[in-house]
Design a protein around this motif. Structure first.
Motif, short mmCIF file in Angstrom:
data_model
loop_
_atom_site.label_atom_id
_atom_site.label_comp_id
_atom_site.label_asym_id
_atom_site.label_seq_id
_atom_site.Cartn_x
_atom_site.Cartn_y
_atom_site.Cartn_z
N PRO A 1 -21.19 7.63 53.78
CA PRO A 1 -20.67 6.50 54.56
C PRO A 1 -21.77 5.54 55.02
O PRO A 1 -21.57 4.32 55.04
N ARG A 2 -22.94 6.09 55.37
CA ARG A 2 -24.04 5.23 55.82
C ARG A 2 -24.56 4.37 54.68
O ARG A 2 -24.87 3.19 54.86
N THR A 3 -24.64 4.94 53.48
CA THR A 3 -25.12 4.19 52.32
C THR A 3 -24.16 3.04 51.99
O THR A 3 -24.60 1.91 51.73
N VAL A 4 -22.87 3.31 52.00
CA VAL A 4 -21.88 2.26 51.71
C VAL A 4 -21.95 1.17 52.78
O VAL A 4 -21.83 -0.02 52.47
N ALA A 5 -22.14 1.57 54.04
CA ALA A 5 -22.27 0.58 55.12
C ALA A 5 -23.47 -0.32 54.88
O ALA A 5 -23.41 -1.54 55.11
N ARG A 6 -24.57 0.24 54.43
CA ARG A 6 -25.75 -0.56 54.15
C ARG A 6 -25.53 -1.50 52.97
O ARG A 6 -26.04 -2.63 52.96
N VAL A 7 -24.79 -1.03 51.98
CA VAL A 7 -24.44 -1.91 50.86
C VAL A 7 -23.62 -3.10 51.37
O VAL A 7 -23.85 -4.25 50.98
N GLY A 8 -22.66 -2.81 52.25
CA GLY A 8 -21.85 -3.88 52.82
C GLY A 8 -22.69 -4.86 53.62
O GLY A 8 -22.50 -6.08 53.54
N ALA A 9 -23.63 -4.33 54.42
CA ALA A 9 -24.50 -5.20 55.22
C ALA A 9 -25.36 -6.08 54.34
O ALA A 9 -25.53 -7.29 54.60
N PHE A 10 -25.91 -5.50 53.26
CA PHE A 10 -26.71 -6.29 52.32
C PHE A 10 -25.88 -7.40 51.69
O PHE A 10 -26.32 -8.55 51.57
N ALA A 11 -24.65 -7.06 51.28
CA ALA A 11 -23.78 -8.06 50.64
C ALA A 11 -23.49 -9.21 51.59
O ALA A 11 -23.48 -10.38 51.18
N LEU A 12 -23.25 -8.89 52.87
CA LEU A 12 -22.92 -9.94 53.84
C LEU A 12 -24.12 -10.82 54.18
O LEU A 12 -23.94 -11.97 54.60
N ILE A 13 -25.32 -10.31 54.01
CA ILE A 13 -26.51 -11.13 54.24
C ILE A 13 -26.86 -11.94 53.00
O ILE A 13 -27.22 -13.12 53.07
N ALA A 14 -26.75 -11.30 51.83
CA ALA A 14 -27.16 -11.96 50.59
C ALA A 14 -26.21 -13.10 50.20
O ALA A 14 -26.66 -14.13 49.68
N ALA A 15 -24.91 -12.92 50.44
CA ALA A 15 -23.93 -13.91 49.97
C ALA A 15 -24.14 -15.30 50.58
O ALA A 15 -24.19 -16.30 49.84
N PRO A 16 -24.29 -15.44 51.91
CA PRO A 16 -24.52 -16.79 52.45
C PRO A 16 -25.81 -17.41 51.96
O PRO A 16 -25.88 -18.63 51.74
N LEU B 1 -23.38 -10.91 62.27
CA LEU B 1 -22.85 -10.01 63.29
C LEU B 1 -22.22 -8.78 62.66
O LEU B 1 -22.44 -7.65 63.12
N ALA B 2 -21.45 -8.98 61.60
CA ALA B 2 -20.82 -7.85 60.92
C ALA B 2 -21.86 -6.94 60.28
O ALA B 2 -21.73 -5.70 60.32
N SER B 3 -22.91 -7.52 59.70
CA SER B 3 -23.93 -6.70 59.04
C SER B 3 -24.69 -5.84 60.06
O SER B 3 -25.00 -4.68 59.78
N VAL B 4 -24.96 -6.39 61.24
CA VAL B 4 -25.62 -5.60 62.29
C VAL B 4 -24.70 -4.47 62.75
O VAL B 4 -25.12 -3.32 62.90
N ALA B 5 -23.42 -4.79 62.97
CA ALA B 5 -22.47 -3.77 63.42
C ALA B 5 -22.27 -2.67 62.37
O ALA B 5 -21.93 -1.54 62.72
N LEU B 6 -22.52 -2.99 61.10
CA LEU B 6 -22.37 -1.99 60.05
C LEU B 6 -23.47 -0.93 60.08
O LEU B 6 -23.23 0.21 59.68
N LEU C 1 -17.32 -4.80 65.02
CA LEU C 1 -17.27 -4.91 63.56
C LEU C 1 -15.95 -5.53 63.09
O LEU C 1 -15.93 -6.39 62.21
N VAL C 2 -14.85 -5.11 63.70
CA VAL C 2 -13.55 -5.67 63.33
C VAL C 2 -13.49 -7.15 63.67
O VAL C 2 -13.04 -7.97 62.86
N ILE C 3 -13.96 -7.53 64.86
CA ILE C 3 -13.93 -8.94 65.28
C ILE C 3 -14.80 -9.80 64.36
O ILE C 3 -14.40 -10.88 63.91
N ALA C 4 -16.02 -9.31 64.07
CA ALA C 4 -16.92 -10.06 63.18
C ALA C 4 -16.32 -10.19 61.78
O ALA C 4 -16.41 -11.24 61.14
N SER C 5 -15.67 -9.13 61.32
CA SER C 5 -15.05 -9.17 59.99
C SER C 5 -13.90 -10.17 59.94
O SER C 5 -13.69 -10.85 58.94
N LEU C 6 -13.15 -10.26 61.05
CA LEU C 6 -12.09 -11.27 61.14
C LEU C 6 -12.69 -12.67 61.02
O LEU C 6 -12.11 -13.55 60.36
N GLY C 7 -13.85 -12.86 61.66
CA GLY C 7 -14.53 -14.16 61.56
C GLY C 7 -14.94 -14.47 60.14
O GLY C 7 -14.79 -15.61 59.67
N VAL C 8 -15.44 -13.46 59.43
CA VAL C 8 -15.82 -13.67 58.02
C VAL C 8 -14.58 -14.02 57.20
O VAL C 8 -14.60 -14.93 56.36
#
Length: 281
Positions: A45-60, A100-105, A117-124
């Motif tokens: 779960p931690r590895t997948v969370a880090r993948v998600g955080a990387f994706a949210l930083i890299a995409a913008p 914000l979502a990447s930090v919460a991840l 995390l839910v609120i930040a994801s809603l913003g995304v």
């Protein structure tokens, strides 16, 4: 569709689904533990969370680089781009939500952090509406973006929640597998129909006045048909597993991975679809 925008949108969708899935599962029952250690902090779960955080930083960052190239602007002109254009304002909102979502991840998961995390994801998800066809809707701009956001959020809670639940229930010391699957099943029972209905609503908004023959003859229509077939496959797999959970049996892990694989294909098709012009535009 160019590979750059496709990659950026795919990264955004992946990061958002992971964030919403992890946040919703953790928020619904933060007491899920494996001994004294949170199941969300174990390796998978931690590895997948880090993948998600990387994706949210890299995409913008990728989106910004692509926009600079499209406008033939230098990096020194980034402040002007962000301050004086509607694209820049939208990008800034998206980036703040992604950060914000990447930090919460990546911080320890609890009830408060999962809510953040839910609120930040809603913003995304809301900001994502500015990247697709909803951004060009002049008649119902707010409604179109909210419909797209609803679609992203519902799919995140459904498919992202499935991935998160599958990972935490594979932790050897996790004592509440049945409870986790029952909670996910209740969530999916609501979110799967919301995903489908919001997708149908978006499709009707774009294609309601177009002849069926013109839809089928277009690239957009063919992609939509492929997406619809894949979604039906995911629904069929999910329905079978839901019936197992309702009988008190655990879902089949291999089948769950197939469902996630087909859902990933849906995500990739969606990334292409949002960059393809509907017929008649």
């Amino acid at each position: 569709m160019a590979w750059g925008p496709l990659a950026a949108k795919t990264l955004l969708y992946i990061g958002t689904l992971i964030a919403i899935g992890r946040g919703s599962v953790a928020f619904l029952d933060p007491a899920w533990k494996a001994g004294a250690r949170s199941v969300f902090d174990t390796v998978a779960p931690r590895t997948v969370a880090r993948v998600g955080a990387f994706a949210l930083i890299a995409a913008p960052l990728l989106l910004l680089q692509l926009q600079l190239g499209a406008l033939e602007m230098s990096r020194a002109e980034i402040p002007t781009l962000l301050a004086e254009t509607s694209w820049g304002h939208g990008w800034s909102q998206l980036t703040m939500a992604c950060l914000l979502a990447s930090v919460a991840l990546v911080i320890p998961t609890g009830r408060t952090t999962s809510l953040v995390l839910v609120i930040a994801s809603l913003g995304v998800a809301v900001a994502l509406g500015g990247l697709g066809h909803a951004a060009a809707d002049e008649q119902w701009p707010l409604g179109a973006r909210l419909l797209d956001a609803m679609h992203v959020v519902a799919m995140g809670a459904w498919i992202g929640g499935l991935l998160t639940t599958l990972l935490i229930t594979r932790v050897p010391a996790f004592p509440l597998r049945d409870a986790a699957w029952r909670t996910f099943s209740r969530t999916a029972t609501i979110m799967a129909p919301v995903t489908v209905l919001s997708g149908v609503g978006s499709g009707w908004r774009l294609l309601g006045g177009t002849a069926p023959a013109a839809i089928v003859a277009s690239d957009y229509g063919r992609l939509l048909i492929v997406k619809s077939a894949l979604v039906l496959a995911v629904l069929a797999i999910g329905a079978r597993q839901r019936s197992r959970i309702a009988r008190g049996a655990a879902p089949v892990n291999r089948t769950m991975w197939v469902e996630i694989g087909v859902a990933t294909a849906v995500l990739l098709v969606t990334s292409v679809l949002t960059g393809t012009e509907p017929p008649g535009e």
